[in-house]
Write a protein that holds these residues in place. Structure first.
Motif, PDB file in Angstrom:
ATOM      1  N   GLY A  13       0.810  -1.218   0.000  1.00  0.00           N
ATOM      2  CA  GLY A  13       0.000   0.000   0.000  1.00  0.00           C
ATOM      3  C   GLY A  13       0.839   1.261   0.000  1.00  0.00           C
ATOM      4  O   GLY A  13       0.477   2.265  -0.619  1.00  0.00           O
ATOM      5  N   GLN A  14       1.956   1.219   0.686  1.00  0.00           N
ATOM      6  CA  GLN A  14       2.828   2.398   0.760  1.00  0.00           C
ATOM      7  C   GLN A  14       3.693   2.567  -0.483  1.00  0.00           C
ATOM      8  O   GLN A  14       3.929   3.679  -0.936  1.00  0.00           O
ATOM      9  N   SER A  15       4.161   1.470  -1.046  1.00  0.00           N
ATOM     10  CA  SER A  15       5.134   1.547  -2.152  1.00  0.00           C
ATOM     11  C   SER A  15       4.517   1.474  -3.541  1.00  0.00           C
ATOM     12  O   SER A  15       5.161   1.860  -4.517  1.00  0.00           O
ATOM     13  N   LEU A  41       4.223  -4.177  -6.921  1.00  0.00           N
ATOM     14  CA  LEU A  41       3.627  -5.511  -7.035  1.00  0.00           C
ATOM     15  C   LEU A  41       4.434  -6.563  -6.271  1.00  0.00           C
ATOM     16  O   LEU A  41       3.873  -7.537  -5.769  1.00  0.00           O
ATOM     17  N   ASN A  42       5.737  -6.381  -6.156  1.00  0.00           N
ATOM     18  CA  ASN A  42       6.577  -7.342  -5.446  1.00  0.00           C
ATOM     19  C   ASN A  42       6.278  -7.407  -3.951  1.00  0.00           C
ATOM     20  O   ASN A  42       6.713  -8.337  -3.278  1.00  0.00           O
ATOM     21  N   ASN A  86       0.558 -11.520  -6.641  1.00  0.00           N
ATOM     22  CA  ASN A  86       0.076 -11.265  -7.994  1.00  0.00           C
ATOM     23  C   ASN A  86      -1.175 -12.118  -8.256  1.00  0.00           C
ATOM     24  O   ASN A  86      -1.109 -13.343  -8.278  1.00  0.00           O
ATOM     25  N   TYR A  87      -2.310 -11.457  -8.444  1.00  0.00           N
ATOM     26  CA  TYR A  87      -3.589 -12.159  -8.630  1.00  0.00           C
ATOM     27  C   TYR A  87      -3.561 -13.075  -9.848  1.00  0.00           C
ATOM     28  O   TYR A  87      -4.173 -14.138  -9.835  1.00  0.00           O
ATOM     29  N   ALA A  88      -2.887 -12.651 -10.902  1.00  0.00           N
ATOM     30  CA  ALA A  88      -2.822 -13.462 -12.121  1.00  0.00           C
ATOM     31  C   ALA A  88      -2.085 -14.774 -11.861  1.00  0.00           C
ATOM     32  O   ALA A  88      -2.475 -15.829 -12.374  1.00  0.00           O
ATOM     33  N   LYS A 105       4.399 -14.768   1.328  1.00  0.00           N
ATOM     34  CA  LYS A 105       3.773 -13.620   2.002  1.00  0.00           C
ATOM     35  C   LYS A 105       2.413 -13.966   2.613  1.00  0.00           C
ATOM     36  O   LYS A 105       1.946 -13.294   3.516  1.00  0.00           O
ATOM     37  N   ILE A 106       1.764 -15.016   2.120  1.00  0.00           N
ATOM     38  CA  ILE A 106       0.440 -15.397   2.624  1.00  0.00           C
ATOM     39  C   ILE A 106       0.595 -16.091   3.980  1.00  0.00           C
ATOM     40  O   ILE A 106       1.322 -17.076   4.099  1.00  0.00           O
ATOM     41  N   ASP A 107      -0.087 -15.570   4.989  1.00  0.00           N
ATOM     42  CA  ASP A 107      -0.085 -16.186   6.316  1.00  0.00           C
ATOM     43  C   ASP A 107      -1.205 -17.222   6.461  1.00  0.00           C
ATOM     44  O   ASP A 107      -1.009 -18.276   7.053  1.00  0.00           O
TER      45      ASP A 107
END
Length: 119
Positions: free
Chosen positions: A42-44, A47-48, A52-54, A89-91
């Protein structure tokens, strides 16, 4: 925890206990909730720093349209495991699989399974 929702992803697969389900196939609808910290993204605006939804879609597509499972419970477990493995990244992830028009007398809409898995 922040959340990303992917709603009503639709695929055609050959999952089920009945022989005709494996032969004819049917639609499956997948809803996902991915829980992760989205502060950096949100701040930056990078996408990294998120998921990525795709890429998520492609993983789900390959599993749902791939090797048949008898149970949508098994399919949901496969999806959760693949997403947690592929995206560090997913918890936590919630996977809901809806099977419209199941071959059950008196069931005129759908059946669904929802699981939540985490690290």
């Amino acid at each position: 925890m922040d959340k990303i929702y992917l709603n009503k992803l639709q695929f055609y697969g050959y999952h089920g206990v009945m022989p005709e389900e494996n032969k004819l196939g049917q639609r499956f609808i997948v809803d996902l909730i991915l829980e992760l910290d989205l502060t950096k993204a949100g701040q930056s605006d990078d996408l990294n720093e998120t998921v990525n939804y795709a890429e998520v879609y492609q993983i789900v597509k390959s599993i749902v349209e791939g090797k048949p499972s008898k149970l949508i419970e098994h399919l949901a477990e496969q999806l959760a495991a693949a997403l947690l493995k592929s995206f560090s990244k997913i918890d936590f992830c919630t996977v809901k699989i809806t099977k419209p028009d199941p071959p059950i007398p008196g069931c005129y809409e759908s059946v669904a399974v929802e699981i939540r898995r985490g690290r």
